[in-house]
Write a protein that holds these residues in place. Sequence first.
Motif, PDB file in Angstrom:
ATOM      1  N   LEU A   1      14.839 -33.918 -32.921  1.00 57.02           N
ATOM      2  CA  LEU A   1      14.666 -35.049 -32.495  1.00 57.02           C
ATOM      3  C   LEU A   1      13.601 -35.169 -31.343  1.00 57.02           C
ATOM      4  O   LEU A   1      13.215 -36.143 -30.824  1.00 57.02           O
ATOM      5  CB  LEU A   1      15.953 -35.490 -31.660  1.00 57.02           C
ATOM      6  N   GLU A   2      13.230 -33.995 -30.900  1.00 58.85           N
ATOM      7  CA  GLU A   2      11.982 -33.704 -30.013  1.00 58.85           C
ATOM      8  C   GLU A   2      10.703 -33.726 -30.456  1.00 58.85           C
ATOM      9  O   GLU A   2       9.655 -33.766 -29.847  1.00 58.85           O
ATOM     10  CB  GLU A   2      12.531 -32.566 -29.106  1.00 58.85           C
ATOM     11  N   LEU A   3      10.663 -33.485 -31.708  1.00 59.87           N
ATOM     12  CA  LEU A   3       9.570 -33.387 -32.526  1.00 59.87           C
ATOM     13  C   LEU A   3       8.347 -34.204 -32.338  1.00 59.87           C
ATOM     14  O   LEU A   3       7.109 -34.103 -32.051  1.00 59.87           O
ATOM     15  CB  LEU A   3       9.832 -33.018 -34.121  1.00 59.87           C
ATOM     16  N   ALA A   4       8.862 -35.593 -32.605  1.00 59.79           N
ATOM     17  CA  ALA A   4       7.964 -36.917 -32.391  1.00 59.79           C
ATOM     18  C   ALA A   4       7.211 -36.784 -31.130  1.00 59.79           C
ATOM     19  O   ALA A   4       6.142 -36.839 -30.706  1.00 59.79           O
ATOM     20  CB  ALA A   4       8.739 -37.918 -32.948  1.00 59.79           C
ATOM     21  N   LYS A   5       8.161 -36.461 -30.002  1.00 60.54           N
ATOM     22  CA  LYS A   5       7.625 -36.526 -28.510  1.00 60.54           C
ATOM     23  C   LYS A   5       6.836 -35.619 -28.277  1.00 60.54           C
ATOM     24  O   LYS A   5       5.552 -35.647 -27.578  1.00 60.54           O
ATOM     25  CB  LYS A   5       8.895 -36.375 -27.688  1.00 60.54           C
ATOM     26  N   LEU A   6       6.876 -34.248 -28.844  1.00 56.71           N
ATOM     27  CA  LEU A   6       5.982 -33.200 -28.712  1.00 56.71           C
ATOM     28  C   LEU A   6       4.628 -33.690 -29.431  1.00 56.71           C
ATOM     29  O   LEU A   6       3.576 -33.267 -28.577  1.00 56.71           O
ATOM     30  CB  LEU A   6       6.568 -31.754 -29.492  1.00 56.71           C
ATOM     31  N   LYS A   7       4.645 -33.895 -30.565  1.00 55.85           N
ATOM     32  CA  LYS A   7       3.294 -34.614 -31.265  1.00 55.85           C
ATOM     33  C   LYS A   7       2.566 -35.738 -30.398  1.00 55.85           C
ATOM     34  O   LYS A   7       1.373 -35.431 -30.177  1.00 55.85           O
ATOM     35  CB  LYS A   7       3.605 -35.000 -32.622  1.00 55.85           C
ATOM     36  N   SER A   8       3.328 -36.372 -29.739  1.00 50.95           N
ATOM     37  CA  SER A   8       2.880 -37.379 -28.881  1.00 50.95           C
ATOM     38  C   SER A   8       2.353 -36.844 -27.562  1.00 50.95           C
ATOM     39  O   SER A   8       0.859 -37.106 -27.253  1.00 50.95           O
ATOM     40  CB  SER A   8       3.918 -38.536 -28.414  1.00 50.95           C
ATOM     41  N   VAL A   9       2.868 -35.990 -26.936  1.00 48.45           N
ATOM     42  CA  VAL A   9       2.258 -35.386 -25.779  1.00 48.45           C
ATOM     43  C   VAL A   9       1.039 -34.322 -26.241  1.00 48.45           C
ATOM     44  O   VAL A   9      -0.030 -34.359 -25.390  1.00 48.45           O
ATOM     45  CB  VAL A   9       3.537 -34.271 -25.309  1.00 48.45           C
ATOM     46  N   VAL A  10       1.025 -33.718 -27.323  1.00 48.44           N
ATOM     47  CA  VAL A  10      -0.138 -32.982 -27.851  1.00 48.44           C
ATOM     48  C   VAL A  10      -1.373 -33.810 -28.001  1.00 48.44           C
ATOM     49  O   VAL A  10      -2.484 -33.787 -27.601  1.00 48.44           O
ATOM     50  CB  VAL A  10       0.121 -32.121 -28.864  1.00 48.44           C
ATOM     51  N   HIS A  11      -1.258 -34.943 -28.702  1.00 46.34           N
ATOM     52  CA  HIS A  11      -2.179 -35.934 -29.033  1.00 46.34           C
ATOM     53  C   HIS A  11      -3.039 -36.680 -27.905  1.00 46.34           C
ATOM     54  O   HIS A  11      -3.941 -37.256 -27.984  1.00 46.34           O
ATOM     55  CB  HIS A  11      -1.827 -36.579 -30.181  1.00 46.34           C
ATOM     56  N   GLU A  12      -1.987 -36.947 -26.865  1.00 45.45           N
ATOM     57  CA  GLU A  12      -2.484 -37.590 -25.780  1.00 45.45           C
ATOM     58  C   GLU A  12      -3.404 -36.605 -24.934  1.00 45.45           C
ATOM     59  O   GLU A  12      -4.435 -37.246 -24.520  1.00 45.45           O
ATOM     60  CB  GLU A  12      -1.145 -37.824 -24.801  1.00 45.45           C
ATOM     61  N   ILE A  13      -3.511 -35.297 -24.992  1.00 46.07           N
ATOM     62  CA  ILE A  13      -4.436 -34.263 -24.618  1.00 46.07           C
ATOM     63  C   ILE A  13      -5.391 -34.180 -25.358  1.00 46.07           C
ATOM     64  O   ILE A  13      -6.425 -34.018 -25.074  1.00 46.07           O
ATOM     65  CB  ILE A  13      -3.618 -33.145 -24.008  1.00 46.07           C
ATOM     66  N   ASP A  14      -5.348 -33.799 -26.749  1.00 47.68           N
ATOM     67  CA  ASP A  14      -6.156 -33.422 -27.458  1.00 47.68           C
ATOM     68  C   ASP A  14      -5.996 -34.033 -29.042  1.00 47.68           C
ATOM     69  O   ASP A  14      -5.043 -33.859 -29.773  1.00 47.68           O
ATOM     70  CB  ASP A  14      -6.307 -31.978 -27.826  1.00 47.68           C
ATOM     71  N   GLN A  15      -6.778 -35.137 -29.322  1.00 46.82           N
ATOM     72  CA  GLN A  15      -6.369 -36.087 -30.640  1.00 46.82           C
ATOM     73  C   GLN A  15      -6.855 -35.038 -32.039  1.00 46.82           C
ATOM     74  O   GLN A  15      -6.223 -35.175 -33.096  1.00 46.82           O
ATOM     75  CB  GLN A  15      -7.244 -37.172 -30.646  1.00 46.82           C
ATOM     76  N   SER A  16      -7.583 -34.095 -31.754  1.00 50.38           N
ATOM     77  CA  SER A  16      -7.757 -33.265 -32.682  1.00 50.38           C
ATOM     78  C   SER A  16      -7.041 -32.027 -32.738  1.00 50.38           C
ATOM     79  O   SER A  16      -7.357 -31.010 -33.727  1.00 50.38           O
ATOM     80  CB  SER A  16      -9.481 -32.861 -32.776  1.00 50.38           C
ATOM     81  N   ALA A  17      -6.167 -31.738 -32.070  1.00 47.29           N
ATOM     82  CA  ALA A  17      -5.325 -30.576 -32.015  1.00 47.29           C
ATOM     83  C   ALA A  17      -4.721 -30.385 -33.480  1.00 47.29           C
ATOM     84  O   ALA A  17      -4.088 -31.288 -33.993  1.00 47.29           O
ATOM     85  CB  ALA A  17      -4.301 -30.721 -31.042  1.00 47.29           C
ATOM     86  N   PHE A  18      -4.306 -29.165 -33.693  1.00 47.59           N
ATOM     87  CA  PHE A  18      -3.845 -28.722 -34.992  1.00 47.59           C
ATOM     88  C   PHE A  18      -2.533 -28.333 -34.699  1.00 47.59           C
ATOM     89  O   PHE A  18      -2.212 -27.551 -34.069  1.00 47.59           O
ATOM     90  CB  PHE A  18      -4.689 -27.498 -36.020  1.00 47.59           C
ATOM     91  N   ILE A  19      -1.612 -28.948 -35.479  1.00 39.68           N
ATOM     92  CA  ILE A  19      -0.154 -28.915 -35.274  1.00 39.68           C
ATOM     93  C   ILE A  19       0.708 -28.409 -36.793  1.00 39.68           C
ATOM     94  O   ILE A  19       0.513 -29.122 -37.836  1.00 39.68           O
ATOM     95  CB  ILE A  19       0.572 -29.990 -34.870  1.00 39.68           C
ATOM     96  N   ALA A  20       1.209 -27.213 -36.776  1.00 37.36           N
ATOM     97  CA  ALA A  20       1.930 -26.880 -37.737  1.00 37.36           C
ATOM     98  C   ALA A  20       3.327 -26.735 -37.513  1.00 37.36           C
ATOM     99  O   ALA A  20       3.764 -26.173 -36.457  1.00 37.36           O
ATOM    100  CB  ALA A  20       1.411 -25.507 -38.267  1.00 37.36           C
ATOM    101  N   VAL A  21       4.074 -27.541 -38.499  1.00 41.07           N
ATOM    102  CA  VAL A  21       5.443 -27.598 -38.064  1.00 41.07           C
ATOM    103  C   VAL A  21       6.277 -26.758 -39.322  1.00 41.07           C
ATOM    104  O   VAL A  21       6.231 -27.011 -40.439  1.00 41.07           O
ATOM    105  CB  VAL A  21       6.191 -28.946 -38.202  1.00 41.07           C
ATOM    106  N   GLN A  22       7.503 -25.917 -38.776  1.00 38.34           N
ATOM    107  CA  GLN A  22       8.170 -25.219 -39.901  1.00 38.34           C
ATOM    108  C   GLN A  22       9.734 -25.185 -39.495  1.00 38.34           C
ATOM    109  O   GLN A  22       9.899 -25.460 -38.336  1.00 38.34           O
ATOM    110  CB  GLN A  22       7.940 -23.776 -39.923  1.00 38.34           C
ATOM    111  N   ASN A  23      10.451 -25.616 -40.480  1.00 42.70           N
ATOM    112  CA  ASN A  23      12.142 -25.340 -40.275  1.00 42.70           C
ATOM    113  C   ASN A  23      12.491 -24.031 -39.621  1.00 42.70           C
ATOM    114  O   ASN A  23      12.022 -22.919 -40.099  1.00 42.70           O
ATOM    115  CB  ASN A  23      12.758 -25.638 -41.514  1.00 42.70           C
TER     116      ASN A  23
END
Length: 288
Positions: free
Chosen positions: A251-273
Amino acid sequence: MARKHRKLSPLEIVQRVLLIPLGAVAMAVALEIFLVPNEVIDGGITGLSIVASELSNVALGIFIFVLNLPFLMIGYKQIGKTFALSTLYGIVVMSVTTALLHHVHPFTEEKILAVLFGGVILGFGIGLVLRYGGSLDGLEIVAILISKKTRISVGQIILFLNVFVFIIAGFVFGWDSAMYSIFTFYIASKVMDIVVQGLDESKSVTIISSEYEEISEAIMERLGRSTTYIYARGGYSREDTQMLYCVVTRLELAKLKSVVHEIDQSAFIAVQNVADVHGGNFEKKAIH
């Protein structure tokens, strides 16, 4: 010296004694009240038991117990005493309950409704037993043992073996019933995952960005999650940098992505279960 197994706490014992039979009863209800009367089967040993019961007119509960027994003996020797006894406990309860419910009139004769409700109840029952240290099907024991000797996951092995079960069901009940059974298996597996992992399924996130310090501070401030710096070197740029690693709930994943992209639009994000998380500050909630 052989390593001693951790003893179960009194709370864990009570949970197994109460919740494993609850899961077993739920599975029996799904089978006898929804699925079997509508010629829809489960996978694994239970599915083979339903086919055998249909061909021989012997009670389903007897086949469930007898066909699972050899796998329980294997599990006792190869996997562990506690797991095997918990599984035996669940299977006995399920076998007895199916016998008691055998002559109860089904709740519905609409196959779609039977598949939907039966699949959900089935997944809930199986998931509850798995969550508290047991199993309701010997096929899972086989899959665990094969997985230990190969690189194939338990889920893939179970899916592969169930293909043959559903093919057999197609010859006995008809191909429509086999396809309904596959759909039921899919629904049950999704519900089972929710019960075993919870709605707050965990995700591990790796972030690569030149703004790693600012991103780390933002994650701490806005999600209340700590991060770990991991040294890395760019394969193309050959520059030294730091990766960020953290664990969040689904449930927090979407918020984390938003936080990261606010700071760096080109940030690489890899997600695993993540199957399970213990320790650290993971139970802390977001503070903003």
